[in-house]
Design an enzyme around this catalytic site. Structure first.
Site, PDB file in Angstrom:
ATOM      1  N   CYS A  64      -3.434  -4.319   3.700  1.00 30.32           N
ATOM      2  CA  CYS A  64      -2.409  -5.199   4.278  1.00 30.32           C
ATOM      3  C   CYS A  64      -2.435  -6.625   3.743  1.00 30.32           C
ATOM      4  CB  CYS A  64      -2.534  -5.212   5.799  1.00 30.32           C
ATOM      5  SG  CYS A  64      -2.204  -3.604   6.538  1.00 30.32           S
ATOM      6  N   HIS A  92      -2.074 -11.695  10.436  1.00 30.98           N
ATOM      7  CA  HIS A  92      -1.731 -10.279  10.334  1.00 30.98           C
ATOM      8  C   HIS A  92      -1.561  -9.683  11.735  1.00 30.98           C
ATOM      9  CE1 HIS A  92      -1.397  -6.278   8.913  1.00 30.98           C
ATOM     10  NE2 HIS A  92      -2.521  -5.877   9.473  1.00 30.98           N
ATOM     11  N   GLU A 101       0.841  -1.194   0.000  1.00 30.90           N
ATOM     12  CA  GLU A 101       0.000   0.000   0.000  1.00 30.90           C
ATOM     13  C   GLU A 101       0.877   1.246   0.000  1.00 30.90           C
ATOM     14  OE1 GLU A 101      -2.279   0.143   3.784  1.00 30.90           O
ATOM     15  OE2 GLU A 101      -0.908   1.806   4.052  1.00 30.90           O
TER      16      GLU A 101
END
Lengths: 133, 347
Positions: free
Chosen positions: B114, B237, B82
């Site tokens: 993400c 994550h 990103e």
């Protein structure tokens, strides 16, 4: 900024691609198509290992245009493992830790940019050899 | 669940973390007189000469060394991030050129907050399984931005990992199955021309992160008829130190199963690189036969889940391990951090 000039040198700047002399086997960087030792034609591409050592160095406090953000930074003469002596910035090292003879390795980094609207120029710098662990 | 008809696995992998670390205490001291709770211990910060292109190049070179694959054999070089250096101009062509994969390769930049990296990983499995390429490279890498004083400034880190997917017979680890789970959930975004992202505060928790991570991981395990006890490692994550541990616990994983891949306290949230570099830390030490569950999360929102089985131990001399990068660290203060992030205007 001269886009074409940088684009032509992409391989030598990103990957450290020079030349090898087919006559005397001397390694040439930057590429110049003529062997500086035996003066014969030398156009065969050769990718350098990226390993070398610091031959000499100096710290820059008054930077040229485009490099002001990075001051102070260290520039060095690097003796490549294959022979040629080249100049490059050092990175990921404090100036007080730089020593003549220090083993270094090539990394590809952003060298400068042509303002906020211009292109980003990438190329080789050298850093102390990373621990492998 | 997605299961490729041709077995596909991880042939090579490489991590990258930049040298600089900003302790979260520095952010708290400046903006809250030290009163804020710290979501991580410290975060990694890219140097002035580093961006997603340069960090991807180093991770990709590490992956190529481990794979013993020549760059010309890569049928794809895909970079998920990103924080691509250009709004228009692919990062992937810079990376492909620098590693020697050009010109006969597929190159593309992926975007999904993400989970941009695992999205590329998911597609690379299909690219190899379908015979479109013998080997495909998928990178998740970020130099994440956080608005000064915002909660994200404590955690937005830099780093990530590169993977080479290829036939399972060449691989160190096989992908047993995978799954993607997405919904339109606006928990975090950055509008075009804006420098810093916006987020929806507490909304980023239950409806966004936990729903997607847990749903994707649980559905994959259900369809494979396995449970948390069948895995040696779980990595997901890591936006902060709390979320992954809570998600893992809800799925039935114990802290020991999550320990090896949990890097957020040392390097912060590396966004598209987060669970991908957690996985490289696991691959560095996992033994043959061990099983790993990986689950990403990307705001917007979605999760990709992968069940991976180690086939053989990864042993490549001369390549820096994930922990090797983490242990190379130089602590900086907030003034230096501001300089590295370009907060000072000189001209």
């Amino acid at each position: 900024m001269e886009v074409a000039r940088y684009w032509r040198a992409n391989r030598q700047r990103y990957q450290l691609v020079g030349e090898v002399c087919p006559n005397c086997q001397g390694k040439i960087f930057p590429p110049r198509d003529v062997c500086p030792v035996c003066e014969k034609e030398a156009k065969t591409p050769f990718t350098f290992s990226g390993h070398g050592e610091v031959y000499s160095y100096s710290t820059v406090y008054q930077a040229a245009d485009g490099y002001e953000q990075a001051t102070p930074y260290t520039v060095a003469m690097i003796r490549l493992a294959e022979g040629p002596l080249i100049s490059a910035q050092l990175t990921d090292v404090d100036e007080s830790d730089v020593k003549i003879g220090m083993p270094v390795e090539m990394v590809t980094r952003a060298l400068r940019e042509d303002g906020e609207r211009g292109m980003i120029v990438y190329g080789y710098k050298f850093r102390p050899v990373m621990a492998v662990a | 669940m997605m299961k490729s008809s041709r077995p596909v696995g991880i042939v090579g992998y490489g991590a990258y973390v930049p040298r600089y670390r900003l302790p979260a205490q520095e952010v708290s001291d400046l903006w809250t007189d030290g009163n804020a709770g710290l979501p991580v211990r410290e975060k990694s910060v890219n140097g002035l000469d580093e961006d997603v292109a340069t960090m991807s190049i180093e991770a990709a070179r590490n992956a190529l060394r481990r794979a013993a694959v020549s760059p010309e054999q890569l049928g794809a070089v895909w970079v998920g991030s990103e924080s691509h250096p250009y709004a228009v101009k692919p990062t992937s062509t810079i990376v492909a050129e620098a590693i020697g994969a050009t010109p006969y390769t597929q190159a593309a930049d992926w975007q999904f907050a993400c989970k941009a990296g695992t999205e590329a990983f998911q597609a690379a499995i299909g690219f190899v399984a379908g015979g479109m390429a013998q080997y495909a490279m998928a990178i998740g890498m970020d130099a994440a931005q956080g608005r000064p004083g915002d909660a994200l400034e404590y955690t937005a880190g830099a780093g990530g990992a590169a993977y080479i997917l290829g036939p399972a017979e060449d691989a160190i680890a096989e992908v047993e199955g995978s799954l993607s789970y997405v919904t339109d959930t606006p928990d975090f975004w950055r509008r075009q021309y804006e420098k810093f992202p916006e987020h929806a505060g507490r909304f980023t928790g239950e409806p966004a992160y936990f729903n997607h991570v847990i749903s994707a991981a649980r559905q994959l395990m259900d369809e494979m008829a396995v449970s948390a006890k069948d895995f040696n490692h779980f990595v997901c994550h890591q936006p902060n130190a709390k979320f992954p541990l809570k998600a893992g616990a809800d799925l039935g994983f114990n802290p020991q199963q999550m320990k090896t891949g949990l890097l957020v306290n040392e390097i912060g949230n590396t966004y598209a690189g987060s669970c991908m570099i957690g996985l490289t830390a696991i691959l560095d030490v996992a033994q043959p036969g061990e099983r790993i569950l990986v689950t990403s999360f990307g705001s917007g929102a979605g999760s990709d889940a992968f069940a991976i089985r180690m086939l053989r131990k990864s042993e490549t001399p001369g390549v820096t391990s994930t922990q090797g990068y983490i242990q190379r660290r130089k602590v900086i203060d907030y003034a230096m951090y501001s300089r590295l992030k370009g907060h000072y205007k000189l001209n």
